[in-house]
Design a protein around this motif. Structure first.
Motif, mmCIF file in Angstrom:
data_model
loop_
_atom_site.group_PDB
_atom_site.id
_atom_site.type_symbol
_atom_site.label_atom_id
_atom_site.label_comp_id
_atom_site.label_asym_id
_atom_site.label_seq_id
_atom_site.Cartn_x
_atom_site.Cartn_y
_atom_site.Cartn_z
ATOM 1 N N ARG A 1 -41.763 -40.585 3.356
ATOM 2 C CA ARG A 1 -41.631 -39.752 4.777
ATOM 3 C C ARG A 1 -42.454 -40.354 5.669
ATOM 4 N NH1 ARG A 1 -42.204 -33.627 3.890
ATOM 5 N NH2 ARG A 1 -44.251 -34.530 3.160
ATOM 6 N N PRO B 1 -29.793 -30.384 0.435
ATOM 7 C CA PRO B 1 -29.701 -29.032 1.104
ATOM 8 C C PRO B 1 -28.513 -28.265 1.368
ATOM 9 C CG PRO B 1 -29.547 -30.766 2.752
ATOM 10 C CD PRO B 1 -29.620 -31.371 1.259
ATOM 11 N N ASP C 1 -34.588 -25.536 -1.395
ATOM 12 C CA ASP C 1 -35.699 -26.058 -1.449
ATOM 13 C C ASP C 1 -36.449 -25.303 -2.781
ATOM 14 O OD1 ASP C 1 -35.370 -27.906 0.506
ATOM 15 O OD2 ASP C 1 -36.398 -26.875 2.247
ATOM 16 N N ASP D 1 -32.235 -38.713 5.072
ATOM 17 C CA ASP D 1 -32.297 -37.430 5.936
ATOM 18 C C ASP D 1 -33.528 -37.688 6.966
ATOM 19 O OD1 ASP D 1 -34.682 -36.779 4.736
ATOM 20 O OD2 ASP D 1 -34.052 -34.795 3.816
ATOM 21 N N ILE E 1 -35.504 -34.728 9.739
ATOM 22 C CA ILE E 1 -35.916 -33.106 9.931
ATOM 23 C C ILE E 1 -36.314 -33.155 11.334
ATOM 24 C CG2 ILE E 1 -37.088 -31.354 8.971
ATOM 25 C CD1 ILE E 1 -36.794 -32.234 6.383
ATOM 26 N N TYR E 2 -35.983 -32.477 12.179
ATOM 27 C CA TYR E 2 -36.354 -32.142 13.610
ATOM 28 C C TYR E 2 -36.536 -30.749 13.861
ATOM 29 C CZ TYR E 2 -36.441 -32.339 18.783
ATOM 30 O OH TYR E 2 -37.030 -31.996 19.897
ATOM 31 N N HIS E 3 -37.738 -30.492 14.213
ATOM 32 C CA HIS E 3 -38.116 -29.065 14.543
ATOM 33 C C HIS E 3 -38.271 -28.983 16.143
ATOM 34 C CE1 HIS E 3 -39.270 -27.744 10.676
ATOM 35 N NE2 HIS E 3 -39.484 -28.839 10.143
ATOM 36 N N GLU F 1 -34.748 -25.838 13.284
ATOM 37 C CA GLU F 1 -34.708 -27.059 12.395
ATOM 38 C C GLU F 1 -33.427 -27.588 12.183
ATOM 39 O OE1 GLU F 1 -37.184 -27.011 8.515
ATOM 40 O OE2 GLU F 1 -34.987 -27.411 7.848
ATOM 41 N N HIS G 1 -31.322 -30.675 10.532
ATOM 42 C CA HIS G 1 -31.383 -31.480 9.228
ATOM 43 C C HIS G 1 -30.197 -32.069 9.036
ATOM 44 C CE1 HIS G 1 -32.700 -31.379 4.842
ATOM 45 N NE2 HIS G 1 -32.664 -32.617 5.214
ATOM 46 N N TYR H 1 -28.269 -35.471 6.923
ATOM 47 C CA TYR H 1 -28.402 -36.060 5.831
ATOM 48 C C TYR H 1 -27.326 -36.902 5.451
ATOM 49 C CZ TYR H 1 -26.041 -32.012 3.859
ATOM 50 O OH TYR H 1 -25.334 -30.952 3.731
ATOM 51 N N ASN I 1 -27.592 -29.429 8.482
ATOM 52 C CA ASN I 1 -28.011 -28.094 8.372
ATOM 53 C C ASN I 1 -29.018 -27.662 9.704
ATOM 54 O OD1 ASN I 1 -27.209 -27.701 6.034
ATOM 55 N ND2 ASN I 1 -29.108 -28.008 4.754
#
Length: 408
Positions: free
Chosen positions: A113, A130, A136, A166, A168-170, A179, A181, A183, A205
């Motif tokens: 990551r 996901p 998860d 993938d 992941i953005y917050h 969030e 996501h 992938y 997602n």
């Protein structure tokens, strides 16, 4: 770039070798702090029927003992290692019965990551697929209120791991935490006398959270490949070809399928009441059914004890395939109907249970499920004895499940 399990292990090995060299520098050595954790479930399930076993299709092999410890029991170990301030590696291994009655350890997570920007990270390697709201925590069952997630919903897509990449953005949107996501990757699962694969699986997602409430939305598309080699499939395929229905046979097994999967879920938890609900839909053009499913679960905490009740339903939207059997082929007609029934998991159920948190890292759970299989379906059960001559469709079954879940 898509990684196979061996490639994942090699990549992580090289990264850890890099860390070993960096550790010769005192500042880097201070930053290298491996974290280890684990989780385990000891579960048992039994039914009141002597003509069927409980089964988690795509997850493990239909049991042959009563009570059956194989559907839920597992042991998992995980290690995470921060390389630099903005990247890390994670490796997770799991021991659990798979679809071929094997307990060989397998790698379920193996990714690198990298933080790309504030709130944005990328993972490369083997990550969790996901597809569901609770993906998860599928293996870490201590995190779930039930003995197992409702099989009507979570049985519709048994692919749990994804080899690929993938992001992941917050972000903060008004009063909502969001969030995003996306992938891309591939996945495979073994099952008795066969194998299923997802290729070029791409999806996204979205999770929105505000206080005690959260919403989940997901969509994915993939190429579907399924190889059946069980006696029922082999015999039927030969009979269809002999009857001039080779085109139907090609819809039962092969490498040219297309599939899509949609999910939507919600959770509300104020520390006393817990409400969880999810709806999913699987669409395919061959090999497996197109089906829809949902569940709603409500629990109430009384100190360390949480009783709950859940309703769940899976329905058949389209069978695996359609065929016009010649009137002169009564035997083929019967075999065709039996085959479609064996590939149909439609059922409805009501579950009542309770969870007792005996410590901050351990929970005892017990639940009783009353299920009714659709008329032409096996539901989440498997016939005892000869599957061809033991009809179970339309029956009801009562199932008792117990589990001890721990984290360490």
């Amino acid at each position: 770039m898509i990684f196979r399990p061996l490639q994942c292990a090699r990549v992580l090995g090289l990264l850890m070798l890099f860390v070993a060299f960096r550790a010769t520098d005192s500042a880097a050595a201070d930053a290298v702090k491996p974290e280890f954790s684990g989780f385990a479930t000891l579960g048992a399930v039994t039914t009141d029927r002597d003509d069927m076993w409980f089964a988690r299709y795509g997850v493990n092999y239909p049991g042959s003992s009563d009570p059956d410890f194989s559907p839920d029991s597992l042991l998992g170990l995980q290690a995470s290692l921060r390389l630099l301030a903005d990247n890390d590696v994670t490796l997770q291994a799991l021991v659990m019965e798979d679809g071929r009655n094997s307990y060989d350890p397998r790698v379920t997570l193996a990714f690198f990551r990298q933080t790309l920007a504030p709130g944005l990270s990328v993972r490369v390697g083997r990550v969790r697929a996901p597809f569901f709201m609770l993906s998860d925590s599928l293996y870490v069952n201590y995190a779930n209120p039930w003995v197992r997630p409702p099989v009507e919903v979570y049985g519709l897509n048994p692919f749990n791991d994804l080899d690929g990449i993938d992001f992941i953005y917050h972000a903060r949107i008004g009063e909502l935490d969001a969030e995003i996501h996306p992938y891309y990757g591939r996945s495979s699962i073994p099952f008795p006398q066969g194998k299923a694969r997802l290729e070029a699986s791409r999806g996204i997602n979205l999770v929105l959270t505000q206080g005690n409430f959260s919403l989940h939305f997901g969509h994915t598309r993939a190429q579907l490949k399924i190889e059946y080699r069980d006696p029922q499939h082999v015999a039927l395929a030969a009979d269809l070809i002999a009857a001039g229905l080779g085109s139907v046979r090609s819809e039962l097994s092969g490498g040219d399928g297309r599939a899509s999967f949609d999910s939507a879920g919600l959770q509300w938890d104020d520390g006393r009441w817990q409400i969880i609900g999810e709806y999913v839909r699987r669409r395919t053009d061959r090999y497996v059914t197109s089906s829809s499913a949902w569940y709603v679960s409500v629990g109430r905490r009384f100190g360390a004890f949480t009783p709950y009740v859940s309703l769940a339903r899976q329905t058949l939207d389209e069978p695996v395939a359609r065929a016009v059997i010649p009137p002169s082929s009564a035997a083929l007609e019967a075999d065709w109907k039996a085959y479609l029934t064996s590939r149909n998991n439609a059922q409805g159920s009501i579950t009542t249970g309770g969870r007792w948190d005996i410590s901050p890292t351990a929970a005892l759970k017990a639940e009783f499920t009353h299920a009714r299989l659709d008329r032409n379906a096996w539901g989440s059960y498997f016939p005892r004895g000869n599957a061809q001559t033991t009809p179970i469709g339309g029956n009801t079954a009562n199932t008792l499940s117990l589990s001890l879940d721990v984290t360490f």
